[in-house]
Design an enzyme around this catalytic site. Structure first.
Site, mmCIF file in Angstrom:
data_model
loop_
_atom_site.group_PDB
_atom_site.id
_atom_site.type_symbol
_atom_site.label_atom_id
_atom_site.label_comp_id
_atom_site.label_asym_id
_atom_site.label_seq_id
_atom_site.Cartn_x
_atom_site.Cartn_y
_atom_site.Cartn_z
ATOM 1 C CG HIS A 34 -2.048 -0.783 1.021
ATOM 2 N ND1 HIS A 34 -3.248 -0.845 0.174
ATOM 3 C CD2 HIS A 34 -2.222 -2.111 1.352
ATOM 4 C CE1 HIS A 34 -4.075 -1.966 0.427
ATOM 5 N NE2 HIS A 34 -3.234 -2.872 1.212
ATOM 6 C CG ASP A 36 1.166 0.504 -5.302
ATOM 7 O OD1 ASP A 36 0.462 0.684 -4.255
ATOM 8 O OD2 ASP A 36 0.743 -0.163 -6.268
ATOM 9 C CB ALA A 122 -4.564 -15.789 -4.838
ATOM 10 C CB SER A 126 -4.807 -13.003 -11.945
ATOM 11 O OG SER A 126 -5.931 -12.542 -11.349
ATOM 12 C CB SER A 127 -6.182 -7.759 -12.945
ATOM 13 O OG SER A 127 -5.607 -7.174 -11.987
ATOM 14 C CG ASP A 171 -0.273 -5.400 -8.762
ATOM 15 O OD1 ASP A 171 0.658 -5.454 -7.943
ATOM 16 O OD2 ASP A 171 -1.179 -5.249 -8.568
#
Length: 390
Positions: A34, A36, A122, A126-127, A171
């Site tokens: 938290h 970024d 999880a 993945s996005s 990410d």
């Protein structure tokens, strides 16, 4: 499963054509949670769980999108599209296509087939993996390329503007720019980064609590708003404060009375977490795994107590791991309220550690976890060309 080969075969059955196949990895964040979206520091690593996109061009202006995870085909007309997503799973693909066109790339129609061995929900991003793999795939069929940093920025913009999720850059950045056997310390303001070798003597063990509490998305946006409030209030006292990145722990304590209690706690987490990332980088560079593990522990406690994004299942998982032989450090990773923990474990202890962690967690929660022993992987790349499938 040999994902590139099997995906290519499935593509040929679905579309009757030979595809090129691209992969983009998920990530685990070793420390720096938290921070970024506060222009701070993070230390993620790309993992060997990935999303794959197979693609071949069409002669019209349609993108036809098929995902193994959803039993439907969806289309995007490149000449007629909405400027924002609708909450459909394909928004991550559509958003990337729209951002590429707005950036000046002349896309062409294509068939896409998407598969993944990344668990959805999880906290392993993945996005972002879908976005980065899709961008590489769409660029490939117009013989265009994009370097890792602008690629990450474009994919972040797709999620911010089209999908509507106010995610930071981490990410997409690690998915595009990761390197095998290295963690990456990223300055989320300047996008300067430093690659830090991970010792061969350790492994990353990711433990999925198998829970995701429904408050997660709303609380994420609330935390962002609280951080922005803290920065705005502190800017009245401290010159040139644009984000909590510009604030020190001493500043937060000095002006504590200017901040509502909850806002104070959010700020205290962010500024202390930034310092922990910098100290963790030095610990990793010097091979001091005990110090690195202690910083992971401090990070989890701060996320639990000050940022309040942990949950009972995450805390149980971390406490069990911390007592097991061979574990240097454990903490929650990702947005919180469920998802995964990351554990830095001596390679010789991985098998026993994983078994004991799974057993202890199931006994405590009546919920069997999923355990992933991950290698640290390279960032996004083509893994099979159309020529290779012939």
């Amino acid at each position: 499963m040999d994902y590139p080969a099997e995906l290519s075969q499935k593509f040929q059955i679905a579309f009757g054509d030979q595809p090129r196949v691209f992969r983009a990895p998920g990530r685990v964040n070793l420390i720096g949670e938290h921070t970024d979206y506060n222009d701070g520091f993070v230390m993620p690593a790309a993992i060997d769980l990935s999303t794959y996109v197979a693609i071949a061009p069409r002669d019209d202006r349609l993108l036809t999108i098929l995902s193994e995870g959803f039993d439907e085909v969806t289309e995007l007309n490149l000449d007629r599209y909405a400027p924002h997503g609708t909450g459909h799973w394909s928004d991550y693909v559509r958003g990337v296509a729209v951002e590429l066109m707005q950036a000046g790339f002349k896309l062409r129609g294509a068939n896409l087939l998407i598969a993944s061995n990344l668990p959805v929900g999880a906290g392993l991003s993945s996005s972002a993996a879908v976005e980065v793999a899709t961008a590489l795939a769409l660029l490939s069929i117009i013989d265009a390329t994009m370097d890792g940093v602008p690629l990450a920025k474009l994919c972040q913009r797709a999620e911010n503007e089209y999908v509507g999720a106010r995610v930071g850059i981490m990410d997409q950045f690690i998915s595009a720019n990761g390197r095998a056997n290295h963690a990456l310390m990223l300055d989320c303001r300047s996008l300067d980064f430093r690659l830090l070798p991970l010792p061969e003597s350790v492994r990353l063990v990711i433990a999925n609590t198998m829970v995701k509490h429904s408050i997660a998305s709303g609380e994420y946006n609330a935390r962002r708003a609280e951080c922005e409030t803290a920065a705005r209030l502190l800017a009245r006292r401290i010159a040139k404060v644009r984000a909590l990145r510009d604030v020190t722990p001493a500043d937060v304590e000095r002006y504590r009375d200017d901040l509502p209690e909850t806002v104070y706690k959010r700020a205290r987490h962010v500024v202390s977490e930034n310092e922990r990332v910098l100290r963790a980088a030095e610990a990793l560079a010097s091979g001091d795994l005990a110090a690195f593990g202690q910083l992971m522990r401090q990070s989890h406690l701060s996320l639990r107590d000050d940022y309040e994004v942990s949950c009972e299942e995450l805390d149980v998982m971390v406490e069990i791991a911390a007592k097991l032989p061979g574990c240097y450090g454990a903490r929650m990773t990702g947005g919180g309220f469920g998802g995964c923990t990351v554990n830095l474990v001596d390679a010789t202890a991985v098998a026993a550690f994983s078994e004991a962690l799974a057993k202890g967690y199931e006994q405590a929660t009546n919920r069997p976890p999923q355990i992933y022993i991950c290698a640290v992987a390279d960032g996004a790349q083509e893994v099979q060309s159309d020529a290779a499938t012939r």
